[in-house]
Design a protein around this motif. Structure first.
Motif, PDB file in Angstrom:
ATOM      1  N   MET A   1      20.378  36.753  40.677  1.00  0.00           N
ATOM      2  CA  MET A   1      18.925  36.702  40.657  1.00  0.00           C
ATOM      3  C   MET A   1      18.329  38.021  40.176  1.00  0.00           C
ATOM      4  SD  MET A   1      16.526  34.580  41.394  1.00  0.00           S
ATOM      5  CE  MET A   1      14.873  34.432  41.928  1.00  0.00           C
ATOM      6  N   ALA A   2      18.874  39.146  40.663  1.00  0.00           N
ATOM      7  CA  ALA A   2      18.366  40.454  40.258  1.00  0.00           C
ATOM      8  C   ALA A   2      18.595  40.690  38.774  1.00  0.00           C
ATOM      9  CB  ALA A   2      19.016  41.560  41.078  1.00  0.00           C
ATOM     10  N   GLU A   3      19.743  40.201  38.265  1.00  0.00           N
ATOM     11  CA  GLU A   3      20.042  40.364  36.844  1.00  0.00           C
ATOM     12  C   GLU A   3      19.035  39.601  35.992  1.00  0.00           C
ATOM     13  OE1 GLU A   3      23.549  39.182  33.752  1.00  0.00           O
ATOM     14  OE2 GLU A   3      24.154  39.841  35.750  1.00  0.00           O
ATOM     15  N   GLU A   4      18.660  38.403  36.443  1.00  0.00           N
ATOM     16  CA  GLU A   4      17.670  37.600  35.726  1.00  0.00           C
ATOM     17  C   GLU A   4      16.306  38.287  35.745  1.00  0.00           C
ATOM     18  OE1 GLU A   4      15.731  33.268  36.282  1.00  0.00           O
ATOM     19  OE2 GLU A   4      17.930  33.358  36.274  1.00  0.00           O
ATOM     20  N   THR A   5      15.926  38.847  36.890  1.00  0.00           N
ATOM     21  CA  THR A   5      14.660  39.567  37.006  1.00  0.00           C
ATOM     22  C   THR A   5      14.650  40.777  36.080  1.00  0.00           C
ATOM     23  OG1 THR A   5      14.459  38.853  39.292  1.00  0.00           O
ATOM     24  CG2 THR A   5      13.103  40.712  38.621  1.00  0.00           C
ATOM     25  N   ASN A   6      15.783  41.487  36.000  1.00  0.00           N
ATOM     26  CA  ASN A   6      15.891  42.646  35.116  1.00  0.00           C
ATOM     27  C   ASN A   6      15.755  42.222  33.650  1.00  0.00           C
ATOM     28  OD1 ASN A   6      16.306  45.397  34.468  1.00  0.00           O
ATOM     29  ND2 ASN A   6      18.466  44.973  34.076  1.00  0.00           N
ATOM     30  N   LYS A   7      16.370  41.101  33.283  1.00  0.00           N
ATOM     31  CA  LYS A   7      16.258  40.599  31.910  1.00  0.00           C
ATOM     32  C   LYS A   7      14.812  40.223  31.598  1.00  0.00           C
ATOM     33  CE  LYS A   7      20.934  38.863  31.306  1.00  0.00           C
ATOM     34  NZ  LYS A   7      21.778  37.677  31.106  1.00  0.00           N
ATOM     35  N   ASP A   8      14.128  39.616  32.575  1.00  0.00           N
ATOM     36  CA  ASP A   8      12.722  39.266  32.397  1.00  0.00           C
ATOM     37  C   ASP A   8      11.881  40.526  32.181  1.00  0.00           C
ATOM     38  OD1 ASP A   8      13.352  36.596  32.739  1.00  0.00           O
ATOM     39  OD2 ASP A   8      12.684  36.527  34.835  1.00  0.00           O
ATOM     40  N   ARG A   9      12.172  41.575  32.953  1.00  0.00           N
ATOM     41  CA  ARG A   9      11.410  42.830  32.834  1.00  0.00           C
ATOM     42  C   ARG A   9      11.645  43.470  31.466  1.00  0.00           C
ATOM     43  NH1 ARG A   9       6.977  45.460  33.227  1.00  0.00           N
ATOM     44  NH2 ARG A   9       7.238  47.669  33.552  1.00  0.00           N
ATOM     45  N   VAL A  10      12.894  43.470  31.017  1.00  0.00           N
ATOM     46  CA  VAL A  10      13.205  44.030  29.698  1.00  0.00           C
ATOM     47  C   VAL A  10      12.484  43.232  28.611  1.00  0.00           C
ATOM     48  CG1 VAL A  10      15.038  44.428  28.002  1.00  0.00           C
ATOM     49  CG2 VAL A  10      15.384  45.107  30.395  1.00  0.00           C
ATOM     50  N   ALA A  11      12.482  41.915  28.737  1.00  0.00           N
ATOM     51  CA  ALA A  11      11.778  41.076  27.763  1.00  0.00           C
ATOM     52  C   ALA A  11      10.287  41.389  27.760  1.00  0.00           C
ATOM     53  CB  ALA A  11      12.010  39.595  28.068  1.00  0.00           C
ATOM     54  N   GLN A  12       9.721  41.611  28.945  1.00  0.00           N
ATOM     55  CA  GLN A  12       8.301  41.975  29.041  1.00  0.00           C
ATOM     56  C   GLN A  12       8.041  43.315  28.353  1.00  0.00           C
ATOM     57  OE1 GLN A  12       6.981  42.637  33.071  1.00  0.00           O
ATOM     58  NE2 GLN A  12       4.828  42.708  32.487  1.00  0.00           N
ATOM     59  N   LEU A  13       8.932  44.288  28.539  1.00  0.00           N
ATOM     60  CA  LEU A  13       8.757  45.599  27.915  1.00  0.00           C
ATOM     61  C   LEU A  13       8.938  45.524  26.401  1.00  0.00           C
ATOM     62  CD1 LEU A  13      10.584  47.794  30.574  1.00  0.00           C
ATOM     63  CD2 LEU A  13       8.112  47.601  30.186  1.00  0.00           C
ATOM     64  N   VAL A  14       9.849  44.691  25.953  1.00  0.00           N
ATOM     65  CA  VAL A  14      10.024  44.486  24.506  1.00  0.00           C
ATOM     66  C   VAL A  14       8.754  43.878  23.921  1.00  0.00           C
ATOM     67  CG1 VAL A  14      11.290  43.150  22.766  1.00  0.00           C
ATOM     68  CG2 VAL A  14      12.543  44.375  24.560  1.00  0.00           C
ATOM     69  N   GLU A  15       8.168  42.913  24.637  1.00  0.00           N
ATOM     70  CA  GLU A  15       6.909  42.312  24.186  1.00  0.00           C
ATOM     71  C   GLU A  15       5.810  43.376  24.110  1.00  0.00           C
ATOM     72  OE1 GLU A  15       3.644  38.844  25.349  1.00  0.00           O
ATOM     73  OE2 GLU A  15       5.097  39.493  26.858  1.00  0.00           O
ATOM     74  N   GLU A  16       5.718  44.246  25.116  1.00  0.00           N
ATOM     75  CA  GLU A  16       4.725  45.329  25.081  1.00  0.00           C
ATOM     76  C   GLU A  16       4.932  46.202  23.854  1.00  0.00           C
ATOM     77  OE1 GLU A  16       4.459  47.783  28.564  1.00  0.00           O
ATOM     78  OE2 GLU A  16       4.151  46.074  29.896  1.00  0.00           O
ATOM     79  N   GLY A  17       6.187  46.529  23.566  1.00  0.00           N
ATOM     80  CA  GLY A  17       6.488  47.350  22.401  1.00  0.00           C
ATOM     81  C   GLY A  17       6.078  46.669  21.104  1.00  0.00           C
ATOM     82  N   ASP A  18       6.341  45.373  21.009  1.00  0.00           N
ATOM     83  CA  ASP A  18       5.970  44.616  19.805  1.00  0.00           C
ATOM     84  C   ASP A  18       4.446  44.586  19.622  1.00  0.00           C
ATOM     85  OD1 ASP A  18       8.626  44.107  19.207  1.00  0.00           O
ATOM     86  OD2 ASP A  18       8.612  42.101  20.125  1.00  0.00           O
ATOM     87  N   ILE A  19       3.723  44.362  20.714  1.00  0.00           N
ATOM     88  CA  ILE A  19       2.255  44.339  20.643  1.00  0.00           C
ATOM     89  C   ILE A  19       1.742  45.716  20.230  1.00  0.00           C
ATOM     90  CG2 ILE A  19       0.130  44.101  21.994  1.00  0.00           C
ATOM     91  CD1 ILE A  19       1.716  42.011  23.717  1.00  0.00           C
ATOM     92  N   ALA A  20       2.313  46.754  20.834  1.00  0.00           N
ATOM     93  CA  ALA A  20       1.907  48.123  20.507  1.00  0.00           C
ATOM     94  C   ALA A  20       2.197  48.424  19.039  1.00  0.00           C
ATOM     95  CB  ALA A  20       2.626  49.123  21.409  1.00  0.00           C
ATOM     96  N   ALA A  21       3.351  47.995  18.550  1.00  0.00           N
ATOM     97  CA  ALA A  21       3.713  48.242  17.152  1.00  0.00           C
ATOM     98  C   ALA A  21       2.721  47.568  16.210  1.00  0.00           C
ATOM     99  CB  ALA A  21       5.134  47.754  16.878  1.00  0.00           C
ATOM    100  N   ASP A  22       2.353  46.320  16.495  1.00  0.00           N
ATOM    101  CA  ASP A  22       1.369  45.625  15.662  1.00  0.00           C
ATOM    102  C   ASP A  22       0.040  46.388  15.653  1.00  0.00           C
ATOM    103  OD1 ASP A  22       3.230  43.646  15.156  1.00  0.00           O
ATOM    104  OD2 ASP A  22       2.382  42.220  16.611  1.00  0.00           O
ATOM    105  N   TYR A  23      -0.408  46.801  16.841  1.00  0.00           N
ATOM    106  CA  TYR A  23      -1.669  47.542  16.958  1.00  0.00           C
ATOM    107  C   TYR A  23      -1.603  48.848  16.161  1.00  0.00           C
ATOM    108  CZ  TYR A  23      -5.386  50.328  19.076  1.00  0.00           C
ATOM    109  OH  TYR A  23      -6.482  51.137  19.267  1.00  0.00           O
ATOM    110  N   LEU A  24      -0.508  49.574  16.320  1.00  0.00           N
ATOM    111  CA  LEU A  24      -0.381  50.878  15.655  1.00  0.00           C
ATOM    112  C   LEU A  24      -0.206  50.732  14.146  1.00  0.00           C
ATOM    113  CD1 LEU A  24       1.785  52.611  18.361  1.00  0.00           C
ATOM    114  CD2 LEU A  24      -0.561  53.237  17.706  1.00  0.00           C
TER     115      LEU A  24
END
Length: 185
Positions: A1-24
């Motif tokens: 369960m913790a591994e799945e939560t960690n993968k979800d968090r990494v995916a969320q951070l990757v999404e933040e990076g992608d949004i930031a990259a588009d904006y920048l």
């Protein structure tokens, strides 16, 4: 369960990076500057670096004096991410290696203070720093096995390196580390 939560968090951070990259990328187009955007995830935050694509040195204008323009652009980028995700972002933006260079300088400053504290057994107060800079120093000091606290009010807030863990009230220090870690952790 913790591994799945960690993968979800990494995916969320990757999404933040992608949004930031588009904006920048749009921002760079508007201000007519070139730069390559490099994304990473580290220490539970998205890292976004804008690097020179041709060595022209134009990106220095986006750093500004003491990184002030960089700080403002980072905050605008965080707001753009929040507008899309609905969640507050803690992404870290670097431009032309400014923060990486400053991190190296701050590490040296903190290490020198650590030596003084260990040599003389007295607290050492560092110069006033912004939250990012204080966070770097707190991390270096903690890694060395010493305690640190922040004292003062913005923009004159300083890191104090302590010879040992002490009760901040007994030491007479005005401490609120949450201010240091809230935005720049």
């Amino acid at each position: 369960m913790a591994e799945e939560t960690n993968k979800d968090r990494v995916a969320q951070l990757v999404e933040e990076g992608d949004i930031a990259a588009d904006y920048l990328e749009e921002f760079l187009d508007i201000v007519n500057l070139g730069g390559d955007i490099v994304l990473d995830v580290e220490n539970d935050r998205a890292l976004v670096d804008i690097v020179e694509e041709d060595g022209a040195g134009d990106l220095e204008r986006l750093v500004g004096e003491d990184g002030r323009v960089l700080d403002a652009l980072q905050e605008l980028t965080r707001l753009a991410v929040q507008a899309r995700t609905g969640d507050r972002s803690r992404l870290m933006l670097d431009i032309a290696g400014f923060r990486a260079d400053r991190r190296r300088e701050l590490t040296e400053i903190a290490e020198e203070a650590i030596i003084r504290v260990r040599t003389y057994g007295e607290p050492v107060m560092l110069e006033s720093m912004n939250p990012f800079e204080r966070k770097v120093c707190h991390d270096v000091i903690a890694a060395a096995g010493l305690a640190s606290e922040s004292e003062g009010l913005e923009p004159n807030r300083c890191v104090v390196v302590l010879p040992e863990v002490v009760d901040s009230a007994a030491a007479g220090l005005d401490v609120d580390l949450e201010d240091d870690f809230e935005d720049q952790e």
